[in-house]
Structures are given as C-alpha cells and as structure tokens.
Design a protein around this motif. Sequence first.
Motif, PDB file in Angstrom:
ATOM      1  N   SER A   3       4.747  18.866  29.615  1.00  0.00           N
ATOM      2  CA  SER A   3       3.866  19.999  29.353  1.00  0.00           C
ATOM      3  C   SER A   3       2.439  19.566  29.058  1.00  0.00           C
ATOM      4  CB  SER A   3       4.388  20.798  28.162  1.00  0.00           C
ATOM      5  OG  SER A   3       5.676  21.298  28.440  1.00  0.00           O
ATOM      6  N   LEU A   4       1.506  20.428  29.457  1.00  0.00           N
ATOM      7  CA  LEU A   4       0.083  20.188  29.237  1.00  0.00           C
ATOM      8  C   LEU A   4      -0.550  21.409  28.607  1.00  0.00           C
ATOM      9  CD1 LEU A   4      -2.367  18.246  29.766  1.00  0.00           C
ATOM     10  CD2 LEU A   4      -2.745  19.558  31.864  1.00  0.00           C
ATOM     11  N   LEU A   5      -1.337  21.186  27.565  1.00  0.00           N
ATOM     12  CA  LEU A   5      -2.148  22.234  26.957  1.00  0.00           C
ATOM     13  C   LEU A   5      -3.583  22.022  27.411  1.00  0.00           C
ATOM     14  CD1 LEU A   5      -2.378  24.605  24.929  1.00  0.00           C
ATOM     15  CD2 LEU A   5      -2.912  22.886  23.181  1.00  0.00           C
ATOM     16  N   VAL A   6      -4.151  23.037  28.075  1.00  0.00           N
ATOM     17  CA  VAL A   6      -5.539  22.984  28.530  1.00  0.00           C
ATOM     18  C   VAL A   6      -6.384  23.787  27.545  1.00  0.00           C
ATOM     19  CG1 VAL A   6      -7.144  23.517  30.396  1.00  0.00           C
ATOM     20  CG2 VAL A   6      -4.785  22.820  30.940  1.00  0.00           C
ATOM     21  N   GLN A  39       3.741  20.313  21.703  1.00  0.00           N
ATOM     22  CA  GLN A  39       4.575  19.151  22.038  1.00  0.00           C
ATOM     23  C   GLN A  39       4.303  18.753  23.483  1.00  0.00           C
ATOM     24  OE1 GLN A  39       6.604  17.627  19.659  1.00  0.00           O
ATOM     25  NE2 GLN A  39       5.498  19.064  18.358  1.00  0.00           N
ATOM     26  N   GLY A  40       3.279  17.988  23.680  1.00  0.00           N
ATOM     27  CA  GLY A  40       2.898  17.554  25.019  1.00  0.00           C
ATOM     28  C   GLY A  40       1.490  17.006  24.993  1.00  0.00           C
ATOM     29  N   ASP A  41       0.928  16.833  26.172  1.00  0.00           N
ATOM     30  CA  ASP A  41      -0.420  16.295  26.313  1.00  0.00           C
ATOM     31  C   ASP A  41      -1.457  17.408  26.181  1.00  0.00           C
ATOM     32  OD1 ASP A  41       0.690  13.794  26.838  1.00  0.00           O
ATOM     33  OD2 ASP A  41       0.546  14.032  29.012  1.00  0.00           O
ATOM     34  N   VAL A  42      -2.675  17.008  25.842  1.00  0.00           N
ATOM     35  CA  VAL A  42      -3.792  17.944  25.693  1.00  0.00           C
ATOM     36  C   VAL A  42      -4.945  17.461  26.572  1.00  0.00           C
ATOM     37  CG1 VAL A  42      -5.493  18.914  24.090  1.00  0.00           C
ATOM     38  CG2 VAL A  42      -3.126  18.540  23.335  1.00  0.00           C
ATOM     39  N   VAL A  43      -5.551  18.392  27.288  1.00  0.00           N
ATOM     40  CA  VAL A  43      -6.767  18.110  28.042  1.00  0.00           C
ATOM     41  C   VAL A  43      -7.808  19.161  27.648  1.00  0.00           C
ATOM     42  CG1 VAL A  43      -6.091  19.454  30.083  1.00  0.00           C
ATOM     43  CG2 VAL A  43      -7.735  17.634  30.328  1.00  0.00           C
ATOM     44  N   TYR A  44      -9.038  18.729  27.511  1.00  0.00           N
ATOM     45  CA  TYR A  44     -10.141  19.634  27.200  1.00  0.00           C
ATOM     46  C   TYR A  44     -10.998  19.804  28.446  1.00  0.00           C
ATOM     47  CZ  TYR A  44      -9.116  18.726  22.269  1.00  0.00           C
ATOM     48  OH  TYR A  44      -8.511  18.617  21.043  1.00  0.00           O
ATOM     49  N   THR A  45     -11.502  21.022  28.655  1.00  0.00           N
ATOM     50  CA  THR A  45     -12.538  21.211  29.661  1.00  0.00           C
ATOM     51  C   THR A  45     -13.843  21.493  28.933  1.00  0.00           C
ATOM     52  OG1 THR A  45     -12.327  23.624  29.952  1.00  0.00           O
ATOM     53  CG2 THR A  45     -10.886  22.199  31.299  1.00  0.00           C
ATOM     54  N   ARG A  46     -14.938  21.095  29.590  1.00  0.00           N
ATOM     55  CA  ARG A  46     -16.278  21.377  29.063  1.00  0.00           C
ATOM     56  C   ARG A  46     -17.115  21.993  30.170  1.00  0.00           C
ATOM     57  NH1 ARG A  46     -17.699  15.769  26.051  1.00  0.00           N
ATOM     58  NH2 ARG A  46     -17.379  15.094  28.181  1.00  0.00           N
ATOM     59  N   ASP A  47     -17.654  23.162  29.894  1.00  0.00           N
ATOM     60  CA  ASP A  47     -18.665  23.738  30.763  1.00  0.00           C
ATOM     61  C   ASP A  47     -19.837  22.773  30.707  1.00  0.00           C
ATOM     62  OD1 ASP A  47     -19.597  25.907  32.375  1.00  0.00           O
ATOM     63  OD2 ASP A  47     -20.780  26.648  30.691  1.00  0.00           O
ATOM     64  N   THR A  48     -20.323  22.353  31.875  1.00  0.00           N
ATOM     65  CA  THR A  48     -21.328  21.285  31.896  1.00  0.00           C
ATOM     66  C   THR A  48     -22.457  21.638  32.853  1.00  0.00           C
ATOM     67  OG1 THR A  48     -19.618  19.651  31.403  1.00  0.00           O
ATOM     68  CG2 THR A  48     -21.678  18.828  32.321  1.00  0.00           C
ATOM     69  N   ARG A  81     -11.716  19.403  18.650  1.00  0.00           N
ATOM     70  CA  ARG A  81     -11.622  18.055  19.227  1.00  0.00           C
ATOM     71  C   ARG A  81     -10.694  17.169  18.409  1.00  0.00           C
ATOM     72  NH1 ARG A  81     -16.646  15.747  17.965  1.00  0.00           N
ATOM     73  NH2 ARG A  81     -15.535  15.207  16.069  1.00  0.00           N
ATOM     74  N   ASP A  82     -10.872  17.187  17.093  1.00  0.00           N
ATOM     75  CA  ASP A  82     -10.098  16.311  16.214  1.00  0.00           C
ATOM     76  C   ASP A  82      -8.623  16.694  16.161  1.00  0.00           C
ATOM     77  OD1 ASP A  82     -12.476  15.009  15.764  1.00  0.00           O
ATOM     78  OD2 ASP A  82     -12.782  15.854  13.755  1.00  0.00           O
ATOM     79  N   ALA A  83      -8.306  17.959  16.387  1.00  0.00           N
ATOM     80  CA  ALA A  83      -6.908  18.407  16.363  1.00  0.00           C
ATOM     81  C   ALA A  83      -6.084  17.736  17.452  1.00  0.00           C
ATOM     82  CB  ALA A  83      -6.837  19.929  16.516  1.00  0.00           C
ATOM     83  N   GLY A  84      -6.734  17.290  18.524  1.00  0.00           N
ATOM     84  CA  GLY A  84      -6.027  16.666  19.638  1.00  0.00           C
ATOM     85  C   GLY A  84      -5.917  15.160  19.557  1.00  0.00           C
ATOM     86  N   LYS A  85      -6.350  14.574  18.462  1.00  0.00           N
ATOM     87  CA  LYS A  85      -6.283  13.104  18.347  1.00  0.00           C
ATOM     88  C   LYS A  85      -4.847  12.634  18.543  1.00  0.00           C
ATOM     89  CE  LYS A  85     -10.396  11.827  15.887  1.00  0.00           C
ATOM     90  NZ  LYS A  85     -11.280  11.885  16.978  1.00  0.00           N
ATOM     91  N   GLY A  86      -4.693  11.632  19.407  1.00  0.00           N
ATOM     92  CA  GLY A  86      -3.385  11.074  19.677  1.00  0.00           C
ATOM     93  C   GLY A  86      -2.639  11.743  20.812  1.00  0.00           C
ATOM     94  N   LYS A  87      -3.081  12.934  21.243  1.00  0.00           N
ATOM     95  CA  LYS A  87      -2.424  13.605  22.360  1.00  0.00           C
ATOM     96  C   LYS A  87      -3.375  13.943  23.494  1.00  0.00           C
ATOM     97  CE  LYS A  87      -0.396  16.866  19.273  1.00  0.00           C
ATOM     98  NZ  LYS A  87       0.269  18.113  19.076  1.00  0.00           N
ATOM     99  N   VAL A  89      -5.399  13.481  26.650  1.00  0.00           N
ATOM    100  CA  VAL A  89      -5.306  12.568  27.787  1.00  0.00           C
ATOM    101  C   VAL A  89      -6.551  12.602  28.669  1.00  0.00           C
ATOM    102  CG1 VAL A  89      -2.787  12.483  27.830  1.00  0.00           C
ATOM    103  CG2 VAL A  89      -3.970  14.293  29.100  1.00  0.00           C
ATOM    104  N   ALA A  90      -7.395  13.629  28.508  1.00  0.00           N
ATOM    105  CA  ALA A  90      -8.605  13.697  29.334  1.00  0.00           C
ATOM    106  C   ALA A  90      -9.547  14.782  28.819  1.00  0.00           C
ATOM    107  CB  ALA A  90      -8.247  14.002  30.793  1.00  0.00           C
ATOM    108  N   VAL A  91     -10.809  14.606  29.176  1.00  0.00           N
ATOM    109  CA  VAL A  91     -11.827  15.645  29.031  1.00  0.00           C
ATOM    110  C   VAL A  91     -12.414  15.825  30.419  1.00  0.00           C
ATOM    111  CG1 VAL A  91     -13.998  16.326  27.963  1.00  0.00           C
ATOM    112  CG2 VAL A  91     -12.339  14.992  26.641  1.00  0.00           C
ATOM    113  N   ILE A  92     -12.363  17.045  30.913  1.00  0.00           N
ATOM    114  CA  ILE A  92     -12.840  17.322  32.271  1.00  0.00           C
ATOM    115  C   ILE A  92     -14.105  18.164  32.184  1.00  0.00           C
ATOM    116  CG2 ILE A  92     -12.304  18.486  34.449  1.00  0.00           C
ATOM    117  CD1 ILE A  92      -9.332  17.803  33.895  1.00  0.00           C
TER     118      ILE A  92
END
Length: 171
Positions: A3-6, A39-48, A81-87, A89-92
């Motif tokens: 599972s992935l949380l975006v 319970q899984g990986d986390v990825v963040y997106t950033r409007d850029t 940002r800090d809530a995802g420490k350890g999980k 896997v990427a920032v897009i």
Amino acid sequence: MKSLLVVVDMQRDFVSGPLGTKEAQNILPVVVRRIQEFQGDVVYTRDTHNGNYLQTQEGQQLPVVHCVQGTPGWEIVPEVRDAGKGKTVAVIDKPTFGSVALCDFVEAGGYTAVELVGLCTDICVISNALCLKARLWEIPISVRVSCCAGVTPESHENALAAMKMCQIHLV
C-alpha cells in the motif's frame, strides 16, 4: 498487499500562505495522524513552479504566485513532513495538477492499493486520483475524505461526487 499513501501538496502556501484556507488548516492534525497510522509507504507531492509562473497557462488563470521552488511556501508543512519519517519513499515535484511521474512511481513500485489525502480536493487530489485510475485501472484507488480540503466546501463536495462516479473509493 503493498500500500501507498499519497500526501498531495500539503505545502505552506496552500495551508497558511496566499492560497491557504481554514479548511486546509483544520485537516492538518487529521492528516498527521493518518500518516502516522498508515501501514505502508508514504510519498509526498509538491506543486512546483518557477519564477515565470505568471506567464504560464496556470498563472494566467490563477494569478497568485505560489509554491515557487526553493521558497518557504513551497515546503511541505513541517508536522506533515515529519509524520512520514521512516516511511517516506519519495517526494515528487509536479509542475501541474496531476502527475504522470506519480503514476510511473506507483506502477514501478508494484503497489496494489493507493490512498490519497491532501490539498486541494477539487484540483490536485482529483487530478491525481483520476490520473492513477486511468493508468492503473485495476488498482484500488481511494481518497480519505476527512484528510482532504477543497478551495471551497462546495467544490470539495463536487470533487468527491465526481471521484465516486469514477469508481474512486471514498473512505
């Protein structure tokens, strides 16, 4: 099940900056809790965006400079940002609402379920949910309603209804 949380665009400019709303501020603790419990990986997106934002098609339609790369407003809100420490896997970084790179990432990562949270329900959350659904139609795509906020409460509800019609699970 992989599972992935975006976490979509939980950036300072959308929370407390020029495009911030009280609804965005109100979901902060709920988003932090969801990231921590996931319970899984986390990825963040950033409007850029860059310095020529006002000359872009988006800038012509929304002439509010925001999320310029390298500025404080572009940064992910620290507690999110800090809530995802350890999980994480990427920032897009994405130059527009939806991200083809996010679709590529999900496909390459072999994820079997994707959940989206973040901002704005009616722009970037719906764009990315539909992009994922179009590309990876057999993977369950869900949006956690309590962890999203739209530009307005009405447009938030409209986006949720549209996603439900497109078989994106609302949880």
